[in-house]
Scaffold this motif. Structure first.
Motif, mmCIF file in Angstrom:
data_model
loop_
_atom_site.group_PDB
_atom_site.id
_atom_site.type_symbol
_atom_site.label_atom_id
_atom_site.label_comp_id
_atom_site.label_asym_id
_atom_site.label_seq_id
_atom_site.Cartn_x
_atom_site.Cartn_y
_atom_site.Cartn_z
ATOM 1 N N VAL A 91 -22.395 0.117 16.251
ATOM 2 C CA VAL A 91 -22.986 1.441 16.038
ATOM 3 C C VAL A 91 -22.022 2.548 16.448
ATOM 4 C CG1 VAL A 91 -25.344 0.599 16.374
ATOM 5 C CG2 VAL A 91 -24.097 1.532 18.337
ATOM 6 N N LEU A 92 -22.141 3.676 15.755
ATOM 7 C CA LEU A 92 -21.396 4.878 16.128
ATOM 8 C C LEU A 92 -21.819 5.312 17.534
ATOM 9 C CD1 LEU A 92 -19.644 6.963 14.304
ATOM 10 C CD2 LEU A 92 -21.688 8.375 14.434
ATOM 11 N N ILE A 93 -20.892 5.832 18.300
ATOM 12 C CA ILE A 93 -21.230 6.376 19.623
ATOM 13 C C ILE A 93 -21.882 7.751 19.414
ATOM 14 C CG2 ILE A 93 -20.286 7.133 21.833
ATOM 15 C CD1 ILE A 93 -17.890 5.168 21.206
ATOM 16 N N PRO A 187 -25.030 10.967 8.371
ATOM 17 C CA PRO A 187 -24.399 9.897 7.583
ATOM 18 C C PRO A 187 -22.890 9.871 7.816
ATOM 19 C CG PRO A 187 -24.709 11.814 6.216
ATOM 20 C CD PRO A 187 -25.204 12.196 7.587
ATOM 21 N N PRO A 188 -22.205 8.849 7.302
ATOM 22 C CA PRO A 188 -20.729 8.895 7.353
ATOM 23 C C PRO A 188 -20.240 10.046 6.480
ATOM 24 C CG PRO A 188 -21.491 7.044 6.002
ATOM 25 C CD PRO A 188 -22.705 7.652 6.618
ATOM 26 N N TYR A 189 -19.265 10.816 6.967
ATOM 27 C CA TYR A 189 -18.786 11.941 6.152
ATOM 28 C C TYR A 189 -17.287 12.199 6.272
ATOM 29 C CZ TYR A 189 -19.879 14.458 10.599
ATOM 30 O OH TYR A 189 -19.988 14.858 11.905
ATOM 31 N N ILE A 190 -16.553 11.318 6.958
ATOM 32 C CA ILE A 190 -15.117 11.542 7.090
ATOM 33 C C ILE A 190 -14.388 10.994 5.855
ATOM 34 C CG2 ILE A 190 -13.078 11.041 8.512
ATOM 35 C CD1 ILE A 190 -14.889 10.848 10.937
ATOM 36 N N ASP A 191 -13.434 11.771 5.359
ATOM 37 C CA ASP A 191 -12.594 11.345 4.234
ATOM 38 C C ASP A 191 -11.869 10.044 4.612
ATOM 39 O OD1 ASP A 191 -10.450 11.016 2.460
ATOM 40 O OD2 ASP A 191 -10.121 13.181 2.260
ATOM 41 N N ASP A 201 -11.015 7.036 19.860
ATOM 42 C CA ASP A 201 -12.254 6.252 19.802
ATOM 43 C C ASP A 201 -12.573 5.767 18.386
ATOM 44 O OD1 ASP A 201 -12.508 6.855 22.473
ATOM 45 O OD2 ASP A 201 -14.482 7.810 22.300
ATOM 46 N N LEU A 202 -12.284 6.605 17.384
ATOM 47 C CA LEU A 202 -12.689 6.299 16.012
ATOM 48 C C LEU A 202 -12.156 4.954 15.522
ATOM 49 C CD1 LEU A 202 -13.654 9.228 16.113
ATOM 50 C CD2 LEU A 202 -12.656 9.603 13.873
ATOM 51 N N ARG A 203 -11.002 4.519 16.053
ATOM 52 C CA ARG A 203 -10.420 3.219 15.660
ATOM 53 C C ARG A 203 -11.378 2.074 15.913
ATOM 54 N NH1 ARG A 203 -5.596 2.895 19.574
ATOM 55 N NH2 ARG A 203 -7.119 4.076 20.776
ATOM 56 N N ALA A 209 -19.875 3.576 9.287
ATOM 57 C CA ALA A 209 -20.678 4.657 9.883
ATOM 58 C C ALA A 209 -19.906 5.968 9.934
ATOM 59 C CB ALA A 209 -21.115 4.274 11.294
ATOM 60 N N LEU A 210 -18.603 5.901 9.664
ATOM 61 C CA LEU A 210 -17.761 7.091 9.819
ATOM 62 C C LEU A 210 -17.342 7.711 8.502
ATOM 63 C CD1 LEU A 210 -15.213 5.919 12.556
ATOM 64 C CD2 LEU A 210 -16.885 7.767 12.793
ATOM 65 N N SER A 211 -16.916 6.860 7.559
ATOM 66 C CA SER A 211 -16.247 7.434 6.407
ATOM 67 C C SER A 211 -16.942 7.065 5.101
ATOM 68 C CB SER A 211 -14.768 7.036 6.427
ATOM 69 O OG SER A 211 -14.457 6.144 5.416
ATOM 70 N N LEU A 239 -29.161 17.561 7.347
ATOM 71 C CA LEU A 239 -27.997 16.671 7.309
ATOM 72 C C LEU A 239 -26.871 17.167 8.203
ATOM 73 C CD1 LEU A 239 -27.766 16.213 3.439
ATOM 74 C CD2 LEU A 239 -28.451 14.436 5.087
ATOM 75 N N GLU A 240 -26.297 16.239 8.986
ATOM 76 C CA GLU A 240 -25.040 16.555 9.660
ATOM 77 C C GLU A 240 -23.905 16.322 8.661
ATOM 78 O OE1 GLU A 240 -24.438 15.099 13.717
ATOM 79 O OE2 GLU A 240 -22.297 14.849 13.286
ATOM 80 N N HIS A 241 -22.841 17.126 8.775
ATOM 81 C CA HIS A 241 -21.696 16.951 7.871
ATOM 82 C C HIS A 241 -20.419 17.435 8.534
ATOM 83 C CE1 HIS A 241 -22.032 21.247 7.212
ATOM 84 N NE2 HIS A 241 -23.302 21.090 6.876
HETATM 85 N N1 GLN Z 1 -18.861 13.538 14.039
HETATM 86 C C1 GLN Z 1 -18.096 12.333 13.991
HETATM 87 C C2 GLN Z 1 -16.634 12.639 14.175
HETATM 88 O O1 GLN Z 1 -16.099 13.469 13.472
HETATM 89 C C3 GLN Z 1 -18.296 11.588 12.711
HETATM 90 C C4 GLN Z 1 -19.683 11.118 12.593
HETATM 91 C C5 GLN Z 1 -20.052 10.829 11.189
HETATM 92 O O2 GLN Z 1 -19.240 10.511 10.331
HETATM 93 N N2 GLN Z 1 -21.294 10.947 10.942
HETATM 94 O O3 GLN Z 1 -16.023 12.062 15.032
#
Ligand code: GLN
Length: 280
Positions: A91-93, A187-191, A201-203, A209-211, A239-241
């Motif tokens: 899970v995402l932190i 939701p995941p929203y990173i390119d 941390d993202l690694r 869950a991220l991208s 929505l978070e983005h």
């Molecule tokens: N907010 C997170 C970040 O940029 C990403 C979370 C997400 O993709 N929902 O580290």
């Protein structure tokens, strides 16, 4: 040889983590976790001697942190809202900025009798924070990952929250029949090409869950497309983005018929949440 004391263990750990931002707080969190005590205990009983097994467990946690693993995964928990949530690599932190979604949901909806869904719940952060504040709401939490849902339902149990119902599936496909007053998602929203994915941390966090495809907007687009058929008249979508996605997200909301579409800024003053309401 006698074992080392709490005070010595903390000093050694700070030395080992030297250079990492937060070396002191990380040392405290790791030692408290290894000993199964509070951080206050560490300063109340600095002369307490660690047993051999406590010391080797502490060393193993420290090694993981030295290798770059996020502190939340190493100690297995993270605070969100007023809750302590179990987290692991499935899970995402939970992030502080996601509390903005919780604040908005609480301020928009009446305190009683609402049906709300959290899509892609991960650790359960959003759904469980809402459940803790609004015992009278019926809350649905979905995720595609069975591993994530196990974490989320464990968190519901450990926080004694009974009004959250979990379902496995993709976005709105996991929802029960019947209209909802609000759908919320982080939701995941990173390119996928964003270099941050291979840093810090993202690694260690689940990539799913991220991208998202289409420069990070694909899942947001899917949710906006699906949501109206699950919302009651006057129902809301929150929505978070990403901080550069607000214009695109608002355009998608407007073209799907949402009204009162607007964007809110997080604590760093970055565009972070957009919302809209179905016509009533
Ligand atoms: N907010 C997170 C970040 O940029 C990403 C979370 C997400 O993709 N929902 O580290």
């Amino acid at each position: 040889m006698d074992g080392i004391t709490i005070k010595q263990a903390l000093r050694q750990a700070q030395h080992t983590l030297y250079g990492n931002a937060g070396a002191q707080i990380d040392s405290e969190l790791l030692l408290a976790s290894a000993l199964g005590c509070t951080r206050t205990h560490l300063y109340t009983w600095p002369e307490q001697v660690l047993t051999t097994s406590q010391q080797s467990y502490f060393d193993s946690l420290l090694d993981r942190r030295v290798m770059g693993e996020p502190i939340a995964y190493v100690i297995g928990e993270r605070e969100f809202w007023t809750l302590t949530l179990r987290v692991n690599r499935h899970v995402l932190i939970p992030r502080p900025e996601t509390e903005l979604l919780v604040e908005m949901a609480l301020s928009i909806l009446p305190a009683q009798g609402q049906r709300v869904a959290d899509l892609g719940t991960g650790s359960g952060a959003i759904a469980l924070a809402l459940a803790s504040e609004r015992p009278g709401w019926e809350i649905y939490a979905s995720d595609l990952s069975a591993d994530a849902l196990r974490v989320a339902s464990d968190n519901a149990l450990s926080n004694k929250l009974g009004n959250v119902f979990f379902a496995q599936g993709s976005w709105c496909e996991a929802l029960p029949a019947g209209p909802l007053h609000m759908i919320i998602s982080n939701p995941p929203y990173i390119d996928p090409h964003d270099s941050h994915l291979s840093q810090g941390d993202l690694r260690f966090e689940p990539r799913s869950a991220l991208s998202a495809e289409e420069s990070g907007i694909a899942d947001i687009r899917t949710i906006i497309t699906q949501a109206p058929t699950h919302l009651s008249p006057g129902g809301w979508l929150l929505l978070e983005h990403g901080y550069e996605q607000a214009t695109a997200v608002r355009a998608l909301l407007v073209s799907r018929g949402f009204q009162d579409v607007r964007t809110l800024q997080d604590l760093n003053d970055l565009d972070r949440v957009s919302l809209g309401q179905m016509p009533s």
